[in-house]
Write a protein that holds these residues in place. Structure first.
Motif, PDB file in Angstrom:
ATOM      1  N   LYS A 284      38.972  47.545  44.336  1.00 36.32           N
ATOM      2  CA  LYS A 284      39.182  46.157  43.479  1.00 36.32           C
ATOM      3  C   LYS A 284      40.565  46.442  42.838  1.00 36.32           C
ATOM      4  O   LYS A 284      40.991  45.320  42.776  1.00 36.32           O
ATOM      5  CB  LYS A 284      38.030  46.276  42.573  1.00 36.32           C
ATOM      6  N   ASN A 288      43.898  43.758  43.306  1.00 39.47           N
ATOM      7  CA  ASN A 288      44.166  43.052  42.094  1.00 39.47           C
ATOM      8  C   ASN A 288      42.821  42.251  41.539  1.00 39.47           C
ATOM      9  O   ASN A 288      43.097  41.121  40.704  1.00 39.47           O
ATOM     10  CB  ASN A 288      45.200  42.145  42.238  1.00 39.47           C
ATOM     11  N   SER A 289      41.501  42.540  41.689  1.00 45.08           N
ATOM     12  CA  SER A 289      40.569  42.054  41.325  1.00 45.08           C
ATOM     13  C   SER A 289      39.595  42.878  40.116  1.00 45.08           C
ATOM     14  O   SER A 289      38.571  42.704  39.888  1.00 45.08           O
ATOM     15  CB  SER A 289      39.794  41.894  42.335  1.00 45.08           C
ATOM     16  N   SER A 290      40.536  43.876  39.383  1.00 45.67           N
ATOM     17  CA  SER A 290      39.810  44.692  38.638  1.00 45.67           C
ATOM     18  C   SER A 290      40.782  44.759  37.261  1.00 45.67           C
ATOM     19  O   SER A 290      42.113  45.062  37.735  1.00 45.67           O
ATOM     20  CB  SER A 290      39.616  45.807  39.072  1.00 45.67           C
ATOM     21  N   THR A 291      40.303  45.147  36.265  1.00 44.19           N
ATOM     22  CA  THR A 291      41.306  45.382  35.114  1.00 44.19           C
ATOM     23  C   THR A 291      41.367  46.672  34.800  1.00 44.19           C
ATOM     24  O   THR A 291      41.824  47.374  33.811  1.00 44.19           O
ATOM     25  CB  THR A 291      40.630  44.563  33.875  1.00 44.19           C
TER      26      THR A 291
END
Length: 392
Positions: A284, A288-291
């Motif tokens: 993720k 770039n789908s996670s902080t």
């Protein structure tokens, strides 16, 4: 009736996918030398009246060194001896060469005669790779196949066999120390034993640094590096020296020894470098789908993160020589993923999967799950190699 003159199937064809779902042959982890284990299960052979066995002779084997376990019994349908000889002849040379060991379990006397005849006629060298085993207990002494990757029908068949005297003997091997100073220890233990910490430069076990230095100096341009296996006895001898704390001159050995030992070191870590859960989080992050951050994902495994960084930088350097060594990021990911990613099980570190299934379908589902996790892991490791800066 089976079709006449069948043609070789493409992996994308519906017929190929249908045969693949039969799980006649599937992957089952790695052996002690970090070579892929393939299982060939005769019990999953289909009715030859409905599927032409010639269609099973596909090219979808492996290009790396591997070992093959053949569970020959029970089997409702058995191919003819003429088909077996044909299959043997049609195997591409590189697959025969890359096969390092074949363990035939529960093979009947008549089929042994066929195997022996084929070897005498076509390949006496291949005969030295073949080992006939009467029981699963004998197999366990030679290679650790996860029990939940063995079809239940094979286990039931083995349990019903009469107990007979056996002439089975293990080959003589280099003795291993009771307490290891290198392999099979946690990174924290090695840091304490060797006197380094996370503040060291680099914060890496001595054995890993020595192996990587040798590979950088003499192996980074070798074609197929990490794909080929050295002689088993030589590998065990060098590994034993590291474990005893004896000095090791790697320049006295081929770089394939260092390449294999690096994979074995990663495989034998008590806790995987990347857990399945961390694999998902890293995926993720790379998309770039996670902080989350890398530090957050490895908050409880800082030593693992340090080694992962070191390893990915090295593998990136190997890729820079891929025009010579033929090892792209994908090729390296295929080799290293099974050694890097597994389920962390504090109760039984030898079990990479769930509990032993009680049905044949459950065993096949376990094999499918392993393959799915490895395919996902390969994509992740490939991205980590090419985008290793994200770990720094």
């Amino acid at each position: 009736m089976p079709p006449a003159n069948p043609t070789r199937l493409l992996a994308s064809s519906p017929e190929y996918k249908g045969i693949a779902q039969l799980n006649i042959i599937y992957e089952a982890g790695l052996d002690s030398e970090s070579r892929p284990i393939l299982i060939l299960c005769a019990n999953n052979l289909p009715n030859p009246a409905t599927i032409d066995y010639d269609l099973i002779l596909t090219d979808e084997f492996v290009e790396n060194d591997y070992v093959l376990v053949f569970f020959s019994s029970p089997a409702k349908y058995r191919p003819s001896w003429l088909w077996l000889l044909k299959a043997y002849r049609e195997l591409d040379r590189r697959y025969k060469k890359n096969l390092k060991a074949l363990y035939a379990v529960h093979l009947g006397r008549s089929y042994r005669m066929i195997f022996d005849l084929a070897n005498k006629i076509t390949s006496p060298k291949f005969a030295r790779k073949l080992r006939y085993l009467q029981r699963l207990d004998e197999l366990k002494q030679l290679i650790q196949v996860p029990e939940n990757m063995i079809p239940k029908a094979v286990i039931d068949y083995d349990m019903d066999l009469p107990i007979l005297p056996t002439t089975f003997k293990l080959n003589s091997v280099t003795p291993m120390p009771t307490v290891s100073l290198a392999f099979g220890r946690s990174l924290q233990d090695l840091a304490s034993l060797e006197g380094w910490s996370l503040d060291s430069n680099p914060p890496i076990p001595h054995v890993v640094r020595q192996l990587v230095d040798h590979l950088r100096g003499r192996g980074i341009d070798k074609e197929g590096i990490f794909r080929k296996s050295p002689a088993s006895e030589e590998l065990r001898m060098v590994k034993a020296k590291f474990n005893y704390g004896d000095p090791v001159d790697l320049n006295a050995h081929d770089v394939d020894v260092s390449a294999a030992l690096l994979k074995v070191f990663l495989r034998e870590l008590p806790t995987s470098l990347i857990s399945v859960e961390q694999s998902a989080e890293l995926g993720k992050l790379l998309l770039n789908s996670s902080t989350s951050t890398v530090q957050t994902i490895f908050a409880h495994k800082p030593y693992a993160l340090a080694l992962l960084r070191y390893l990915m930088v090295f593998l990136f350097d190997v890729v820079q020589h891929s025009n010579i060594n033929k090892m792209t990021a994908h090729n390296l990911a295929v080799v290293f993923t099974p050694n890097l990613i597994r389920i962390d099980d504090p109760v039984n570190n030898n079990q990479d999967y769930a509990a032993i299934p009680s049905t044949q379908e459950g065993a096949m589902a376990t094999a499918a799950l392993y393959l799915k996790q490895m395919n996902q892991g390969i994509s992740l490791v490939e991205m980590l190699i090419t985008s290793h800066c994200i770990l720094l």
